[in-house]
Design an enzyme around this catalytic site. Sequence first.
Site, mmCIF file in Angstrom:
data_model
loop_
_atom_site.group_PDB
_atom_site.id
_atom_site.type_symbol
_atom_site.label_atom_id
_atom_site.label_comp_id
_atom_site.label_asym_id
_atom_site.label_seq_id
_atom_site.Cartn_x
_atom_site.Cartn_y
_atom_site.Cartn_z
ATOM 1 N N GLN A 22 60.122 55.048 27.740
ATOM 2 C CA GLN A 22 61.443 56.026 27.948
ATOM 3 C C GLN A 22 62.580 55.725 27.002
ATOM 4 O O GLN A 22 63.231 56.863 26.840
ATOM 5 C CB GLN A 22 61.913 55.857 29.405
ATOM 6 C CG GLN A 22 62.539 57.011 30.290
ATOM 7 C CD GLN A 22 61.665 58.113 30.544
ATOM 8 O OE1 GLN A 22 60.589 57.919 31.133
ATOM 9 N NE2 GLN A 22 61.889 59.241 30.330
ATOM 10 N N LYS A 47 62.853 53.004 34.530
ATOM 11 C CA LYS A 47 61.876 53.475 35.614
ATOM 12 C C LYS A 47 62.101 52.559 36.821
ATOM 13 O O LYS A 47 62.567 51.345 36.717
ATOM 14 C CB LYS A 47 60.564 53.310 34.746
ATOM 15 C CG LYS A 47 59.428 54.210 34.979
ATOM 16 C CD LYS A 47 59.490 55.566 34.480
ATOM 17 C CE LYS A 47 58.534 56.495 35.095
ATOM 18 N NZ LYS A 47 58.812 57.646 34.356
ATOM 19 N N ASP A 91 58.377 60.994 39.670
ATOM 20 C CA ASP A 91 57.192 60.857 38.811
ATOM 21 C C ASP A 91 56.253 61.183 39.778
ATOM 22 O O ASP A 91 56.179 61.515 41.006
ATOM 23 C CB ASP A 91 57.303 59.448 38.142
ATOM 24 C CG ASP A 91 56.248 59.108 37.184
ATOM 25 O OD1 ASP A 91 56.392 59.609 36.000
ATOM 26 O OD2 ASP A 91 55.460 58.443 37.526
ATOM 27 N N ALA A 146 49.593 69.120 34.445
ATOM 28 C CA ALA A 146 48.584 69.863 34.170
ATOM 29 C C ALA A 146 48.915 71.505 34.518
ATOM 30 O O ALA A 146 48.388 72.260 34.168
ATOM 31 C CB ALA A 146 47.365 69.413 35.039
#
Length: 445
Positions: A109, A124, A164, A240
């Site tokens: 990151q 994170k 996330d 996706a």
Amino acid sequence: MNVNKLMAELEAKHPGEVEYLQAVREVLESIEEVYNQNPQFESAKIIERMVEPDRIFMFKVPWTDDEGNVHVNLGYRVQFNNAIGPYKGGLRFHPSVNLSILKFLGFEQIFKNALTTLPMGGAKGGSDFNPKGRSDAEIMRFCQSFMLELWKHIGPETDVPAGDIGVGGREIGFLYGMYKKLASENTGVLTGKGINWGGSLIRPEATGFGATYFAQEMLATKGMSFAGKRVALSGFGNVAWGAALKVTELGGKVVTISGPDGYILDEDGISGEKIDYLLELRASNQDIVEPYAKKFPNAKFFAGKRPWEVKVDVAMPCATQNELGKEDAEALVKNGCVCVAEGANMPCTPEAIEVLQQNKILFAPGKAVNAGGVATSGLEMTQNSMKLSWSREEVDARLQQIMKNIHEACVKHGTEKDGYVNYVKGANIAGFLKVANAMLDQGIL
């Protein structure tokens, strides 16, 4: 800098942290030449300081299920580097979460955020809590317990978490509600917020959109575009979904998605209502894609397999780390794939990357390709601080320009003597130089 010596020291200090050590080695090998050309980095021990987090918070998260049973999970926040701005990085709720994975993600990151050119440091966090199959009330109680510990260490100018894997709009809402109650303030301390209370338009789609914009720039270096291209995607989450929307818009045909149970091949193309169905699948709390083949009979389901055996022009792994191995890469090369763009964080193994680069396939790493998500989170932070909201078109235009700029930085630092662009090297060098120079300016801390 001696990469092998540094890695041996790290492995001795952090044994068994495979993902973290893999991520560090990739960066060190890429920047070794540039680092050694700048003795000021060595004298300030920039690398030794950069590879260790500023701090790690680890805490228990007790919560009660709907039957009154008490559960205890582990919570984490890894604040890695804030040389260029507040710590910024997602929260992941998944049984696989451990310190190695979060350190790898936090380290990545740093460079991803630097590439966006927005003022954001790297961090994170998350928990080994599994939201699958849990009721909204159970998830609310878990999120409130998690934030009860985390809130003391975050803030709009200190550390701004986001979502996330396992942390979407619902979870961000519960987390923010508890933060607001504890801190007695209403600020942009989390991104991925609901559009009604400070969120940014296109944030859910942004990582997939950004990945597609980056891949579009990659293809353009060879005089190509997405028009008429067959595209393989893995995963069926936000990345996706966003990539499928944008690839289709740009004239490509998405033919695969995947889950832990296997992959779907849809020769008719995954577009329109089929893309909408991905949202339904993800919201069903069933981490499988097989139902897609039952709903759309022309599609085929391949149990326990990955989509990289399918003949495609472009592959975009959008699921999780190390999902595309050496044999998968060899299959893509054999089938004439021209471009592999990492939509997820480190989805290709080092052996796979070596195969792709040896065969001069266009290949770019997640820290560059999937930076669109955190870039749009940065744009959300900007909107929050200005107390205004931009239109969908404004956010999308800014995102597209950021991804174009990241691509240009990768080309600048990654073009080799034969003209091949080593995007891994380019991304790592561009991100490293920005952070390293900021660290030099700020002294030994």
